[in-house]
Structure formats: C-alpha cells, structure tokens
Design a protein around this motif. Sequence first.
Motif, PDB file in Angstrom:
ATOM      1  N   LYS A 131       0.832  -1.214   0.000  1.00 17.26           N
ATOM      2  CA  LYS A 131       0.000   0.000   0.000  1.00 17.26           C
ATOM      3  C   LYS A 131       0.863   1.259   0.000  1.00 17.26           C
ATOM      4  O   LYS A 131       0.557   2.228  -0.695  1.00 17.26           O
ATOM      5  N   THR A 135       0.910   4.067  -2.911  1.00 20.26           N
ATOM      6  CA  THR A 135       0.704   5.486  -2.592  1.00 20.26           C
ATOM      7  C   THR A 135       1.825   6.319  -3.184  1.00 20.26           C
ATOM      8  O   THR A 135       1.585   7.404  -3.745  1.00 20.26           O
ATOM      9  N   ASN A 138       1.291   6.354  -7.060  1.00 20.61           N
ATOM     10  CA  ASN A 138       0.130   7.135  -7.480  1.00 20.61           C
ATOM     11  C   ASN A 138       0.183   8.569  -6.997  1.00 20.61           C
ATOM     12  O   ASN A 138      -0.531   9.418  -7.528  1.00 20.61           O
ATOM     13  N   GLY A 139       0.958   8.838  -5.974  1.00 15.21           N
ATOM     14  CA  GLY A 139       1.076  10.202  -5.448  1.00 15.21           C
ATOM     15  C   GLY A 139      -0.138  10.663  -4.666  1.00 15.21           C
ATOM     16  O   GLY A 139      -0.419  11.835  -4.588  1.00 15.21           O
ATOM     17  N   GLN A 140      -0.883   9.735  -4.109  1.00 21.88           N
ATOM     18  CA  GLN A 140      -2.099  10.118  -3.358  1.00 21.88           C
ATOM     19  C   GLN A 140      -1.931   9.832  -1.914  1.00 21.88           C
ATOM     20  O   GLN A 140      -1.634   8.861  -1.420  1.00 21.88           O
TER      21      GLN A 140
END
Length: 140
Positions: A131, A135, A138-140
């Motif tokens: 995870k 993250t 995806n840069g989120q």
Amino acid sequence: MINKLDAALNFHQTALRVRNERQELLASNIANADTPQYKARDIDFKAAMQAAMHPTSSTGTATGGLQKTDSGHMQGQPNQSYAGPGDPLFRTVTQASVDGNTVDMDAERNAYVDNGIRYEASLTMITGQIKKMLTAINGQ
C-alpha cells in the motif's frame, strides 16, 4: 542487480514460505497424533530464515544446490526451498508414549496457532508495504 521491489518484499516472501512449510509440518503432526511410531517434526524458524536469506555455505556454493562433479552427471535443477539448518527436525520427546508416537497435542496446537498468527502478521506487513508503494507511485 536486484530489482528494488523484489528486495523490499524478499524478506516477507521468504518468511511466508518458511511459515507455510512449518504450518504443513504442524498439521501433519496433529493429523498423525494417533499413528503408532510417528515422530513429530518441526522447523527451527530462525535457522530456516537464515539459511533462506543467506543461501551460500562456507564452501561458497548454494546450500541445497547440486554440484556437477563428473561430465557424466546430469544437470540438476537448483533447490528452491531452504536447506541445511532449516530442514525439518524431529521434536524432542516431552512425554513418552507406549506406541512410540512423539506428538504432544497441546504443544502441537499451541505451535500451530502461534505460527498461524505470525503468518497473518507477515501478510499484514507485506500488505502495508505494498500500500505504501502504491501510494508513492500514485502520489495520493
């Protein structure tokens, strides 16, 4: 060069493989609790992990691998599982049985549950690592 993703997940992959092998041995011990002359077996998790993470022996060859010493020998496949210190060992007898069976059901059940919980913990850790990587990607 080792892929960074492989390097990040290698320890947990190895731990899951060793825990799975141990779980199978413990289940076999429980299933054979009433089998005369059955000898309970287990894996030393620490030794198995060390052997799996550092697969070279003092001679510099991979443990569990095959060495071709004669031109007439067939080329073997390398052993994908751990070998040497992580091989299944016979459990020490805590209470003698008349029929020669060395399975102690209390010890086996405790080891089975403990190993299962540690397996689940390894899965949780590897899921967390994946995870975090997603993250970061995806840069989120």
